[in-house]
Design a protein around this motif. Sequence first.
Motif, PDB file in Angstrom:
ATOM      1  N   ASN A 102       0.819  -1.225   0.000  1.00  0.00           N
ATOM      2  CA  ASN A 102       0.000   0.000   0.000  1.00  0.00           C
ATOM      3  C   ASN A 102       0.848   1.269   0.000  1.00  0.00           C
ATOM      4  N   GLY A 103       2.157   1.109   0.129  1.00  0.00           N
ATOM      5  CA  GLY A 103       3.079   2.222  -0.096  1.00  0.00           C
ATOM      6  C   GLY A 103       3.281   3.189   1.048  1.00  0.00           C
ATOM      7  N   ILE A 104       2.681   2.930   2.217  1.00  0.00           N
ATOM      8  CA  ILE A 104       2.836   3.853   3.344  1.00  0.00           C
ATOM      9  C   ILE A 104       3.938   3.331   4.261  1.00  0.00           C
ATOM     10  N   GLN A 105       5.039   4.049   4.313  1.00  0.00           N
ATOM     11  CA  GLN A 105       6.180   3.621   5.118  1.00  0.00           C
ATOM     12  C   GLN A 105       6.016   3.996   6.582  1.00  0.00           C
ATOM     13  N   GLN A 106       5.462   5.199   6.832  1.00  0.00           N
ATOM     14  CA  GLN A 106       5.390   5.705   8.204  1.00  0.00           C
ATOM     15  C   GLN A 106       4.157   6.576   8.378  1.00  0.00           C
ATOM     16  N   ILE A 107       3.582   6.540   9.577  1.00  0.00           N
ATOM     17  CA  ILE A 107       2.462   7.412   9.935  1.00  0.00           C
ATOM     18  C   ILE A 107       2.885   8.256  11.136  1.00  0.00           C
ATOM     19  N   TYR A 108       2.721   9.571  11.013  1.00  0.00           N
ATOM     20  CA  TYR A 108       3.023  10.485  12.118  1.00  0.00           C
ATOM     21  C   TYR A 108       1.747  11.193  12.560  1.00  0.00           C
ATOM     22  N   THR A 109       1.649  11.519  13.826  1.00  0.00           N
ATOM     23  CA  THR A 109       0.554  12.371  14.305  1.00  0.00           C
ATOM     24  C   THR A 109       0.855  13.811  13.922  1.00  0.00           C
ATOM     25  N   GLY A 110      -0.149  14.665  14.049  1.00  0.00           N
ATOM     26  CA  GLY A 110       0.069  16.080  13.781  1.00  0.00           C
ATOM     27  C   GLY A 110       1.140  16.664  14.685  1.00  0.00           C
ATOM     28  N   GLU A 111       1.149  16.244  15.942  1.00  0.00           N
ATOM     29  CA  GLU A 111       2.158  16.727  16.889  1.00  0.00           C
ATOM     30  C   GLU A 111       3.558  16.303  16.450  1.00  0.00           C
ATOM     31  N   GLU A 112       3.684  15.060  15.989  1.00  0.00           N
ATOM     32  CA  GLU A 112       4.981  14.578  15.511  1.00  0.00           C
ATOM     33  C   GLU A 112       5.402  15.304  14.240  1.00  0.00           C
ATOM     34  N   ALA A 113       4.437  15.578  13.366  1.00  0.00           N
ATOM     35  CA  ALA A 113       4.738  16.333  12.142  1.00  0.00           C
ATOM     36  C   ALA A 113       5.268  17.721  12.492  1.00  0.00           C
ATOM     37  N   GLY A 114       4.611  18.377  13.452  1.00  0.00           N
ATOM     38  CA  GLY A 114       5.061  19.691  13.884  1.00  0.00           C
ATOM     39  C   GLY A 114       6.460  19.664  14.472  1.00  0.00           C
ATOM     40  N   ALA A 115       6.771  18.612  15.208  1.00  0.00           N
ATOM     41  CA  ALA A 115       8.099  18.483  15.811  1.00  0.00           C
ATOM     42  C   ALA A 115       9.181  18.330  14.746  1.00  0.00           C
ATOM     43  N   MET A 116       8.803  17.836  13.562  1.00  0.00           N
ATOM     44  CA  MET A 116       9.745  17.692  12.451  1.00  0.00           C
ATOM     45  C   MET A 116       9.781  18.937  11.558  1.00  0.00           C
ATOM     46  N   GLY A 117       9.007  19.961  11.930  1.00  0.00           N
ATOM     47  CA  GLY A 117       9.006  21.206  11.168  1.00  0.00           C
ATOM     48  C   GLY A 117       7.876  21.338  10.170  1.00  0.00           C
ATOM     49  N   ALA A 118       7.007  20.320  10.079  1.00  0.00           N
ATOM     50  CA  ALA A 118       5.884  20.353   9.139  1.00  0.00           C
ATOM     51  C   ALA A 118       4.649  20.972   9.796  1.00  0.00           C
ATOM     52  N   ASP A 119       3.488  20.825   9.171  1.00  0.00           N
ATOM     53  CA  ASP A 119       2.260  21.468   9.642  1.00  0.00           C
ATOM     54  C   ASP A 119       1.677  20.717  10.841  1.00  0.00           C
ATOM     55  N   PRO A 120       1.697  21.327  12.028  1.00  0.00           N
ATOM     56  CA  PRO A 120       1.162  20.636  13.211  1.00  0.00           C
ATOM     57  C   PRO A 120      -0.351  20.547  13.226  1.00  0.00           C
ATOM     58  N   SER A 121      -1.030  21.277  12.333  1.00  0.00           N
ATOM     59  CA  SER A 121      -2.498  21.263  12.336  1.00  0.00           C
ATOM     60  C   SER A 121      -3.081  20.057  11.598  1.00  0.00           C
ATOM     61  N   CYS A 122      -2.240  19.262  10.933  1.00  0.00           N
ATOM     62  CA  CYS A 122      -2.757  18.062  10.272  1.00  0.00           C
ATOM     63  C   CYS A 122      -3.126  17.028  11.335  1.00  0.00           C
ATOM     64  N   ALA A 123      -3.997  16.103  10.966  1.00  0.00           N
ATOM     65  CA  ALA A 123      -4.316  15.000  11.877  1.00  0.00           C
ATOM     66  C   ALA A 123      -3.214  13.948  11.830  1.00  0.00           C
ATOM     67  N   PHE A 124      -2.727  13.683  10.613  1.00  0.00           N
ATOM     68  CA  PHE A 124      -1.655  12.710  10.412  1.00  0.00           C
ATOM     69  C   PHE A 124      -0.770  13.179   9.262  1.00  0.00           C
ATOM     70  N   MET A 125       0.468  12.714   9.274  1.00  0.00           N
ATOM     71  CA  MET A 125       1.360  12.911   8.135  1.00  0.00           C
ATOM     72  C   MET A 125       1.883  11.543   7.725  1.00  0.00           C
ATOM     73  N   LEU A 126       1.851  11.279   6.415  1.00  0.00           N
ATOM     74  CA  LEU A 126       2.214   9.971   5.896  1.00  0.00           C
ATOM     75  C   LEU A 126       3.488  10.078   5.066  1.00  0.00           C
ATOM     76  N   GLU A 127       4.370   9.113   5.234  1.00  0.00           N
ATOM     77  CA  GLU A 127       5.603   9.034   4.447  1.00  0.00           C
ATOM     78  C   GLU A 127       5.494   7.841   3.502  1.00  0.00           C
ATOM     79  N   ALA A 128       5.797   8.064   2.218  1.00  0.00           N
ATOM     80  CA  ALA A 128       5.683   7.001   1.225  1.00  0.00           C
ATOM     81  C   ALA A 128       6.906   6.092   1.219  1.00  0.00           C
ATOM     82  N   GLU A 129       6.687   4.844   0.880  1.00  0.00           N
ATOM     83  CA  GLU A 129       7.775   3.907   0.633  1.00  0.00           C
ATOM     84  C   GLU A 129       8.536   4.331  -0.629  1.00  0.00           C
ATOM     85  N   LEU A 130       9.771   3.846  -0.766  1.00  0.00           N
ATOM     86  CA  LEU A 130      10.514   4.075  -1.999  1.00  0.00           C
ATOM     87  C   LEU A 130       9.730   3.503  -3.180  1.00  0.00           C
TER      88      LEU A 130
END
Length: 432
Positions: A313-341
Amino acid sequence: MTRLTDHLIVISFDCLSALDYSKLKELPHFKELLSTGSLCKNVESIYPTVTYPCHATIVTGNFPNRHGIINNTFIQPGRVSPDWYWHRRHVKGTTLYDEAKKAGMKTAALLWPVTAKADIDYNMPEIFANRPWHNQILVSLFNGTPLYQLEMNRRFGHIRKGLNQPELDDFVLESTVATIKDKKPELLLVHFTDLDTQRHYHGFSSQEANAAIRRHDDRLGRIISALKESGIYHNSTVIALGDHSALDETKAIQLNSLFNKKGFISLDPKGRIIDWKAYCKGCDGSAYVYIRDPSINDEVKHLLYELHRSRSNGIQQIYTGEEAGAMGADPSCAFMLEAELGYYFKDVLEGDLIHTITPEDVKEKRYTWGSHGYSPKKENYHTIFMAWGKGIVPHKELPGMHLVDEGPTFARLLGLDLGSTDGKVLQELIDE
């Protein structure tokens, strides 16, 4: 603060990768720059590694969660072509060009992202006509410096073929050379996208991408020649950098098509969005998931983790909005998804969850063979930074740096201060 250079020329070669170094060091003009300049071929970009957030980071020294440019385009579900973060007003806080203008310096920017309506003396912003009734030239004129753009279009407009490459970068190059000779700006920001385009539609290591790198070498040579001809070469600093790298892909993850089937998105009979409770906003190699109806939060979470269990299904990692914000991305999202190679995200509303890309898809520009937007922590995914000239220590190679360090370092060269930033001045490169 002491000013260390009279003219700072920042050239962004969009999608230039650290992996390109072996080619760059053999090309005449990059070779000349590298022979007396300094570099880092291990530059970590920001998350998501897409063009507009990256370029806002370069001129602010901050991560997207702080400067506000969290993606290339806005969340506009149902729009075939969403609007981009074109305008300066979307950037929170100050920028390098703002501080240069305050200090009385002459500034210029050519197709630098997120500069529409910016207070720049000679401004040709990157913005395109995004409505059927819009005219490209009028949109550009209205959002930049009108007389300057009219002059560049009068002299070099015949080179352009709409937004097609390499003609667009050839037009930008001629405008850059003329701007250096005629205006002698103290801060010049230039953005070339030829390589990025070739990697999207032909692949990372394609002949077309390699040809674009050779064209970029010629462009660098023309800019250096213009500095010499204008008499400001010895008082200038030249920066050549990439904003992100890229990775090849063969499959697209179309999560909104699944959200549609689950009832999280409502369409009219013509396939247009009427309403949505959850929406996947792609950043190519990653994606934000936004939820408007909190009652489905657990259902969406369960669905995502079920998909994550199978690598197909191609999803390597799932982050919460809080985790996304900690990485510098948008903290207002519910989730952030990272794709597999080999995978990337598409905001498609109908069809299969996983779409295998075909040559016809790419020919019709519905899909691409290469993209970015992935986590900057992915292996072999760094970009590059090269610096030469006044205020730069020669023959220095940094083992590593971050994209957020570039803005504060540029500010130091011009005797400016961006205030409190996420990045730091690269003192090892600075010749006081």
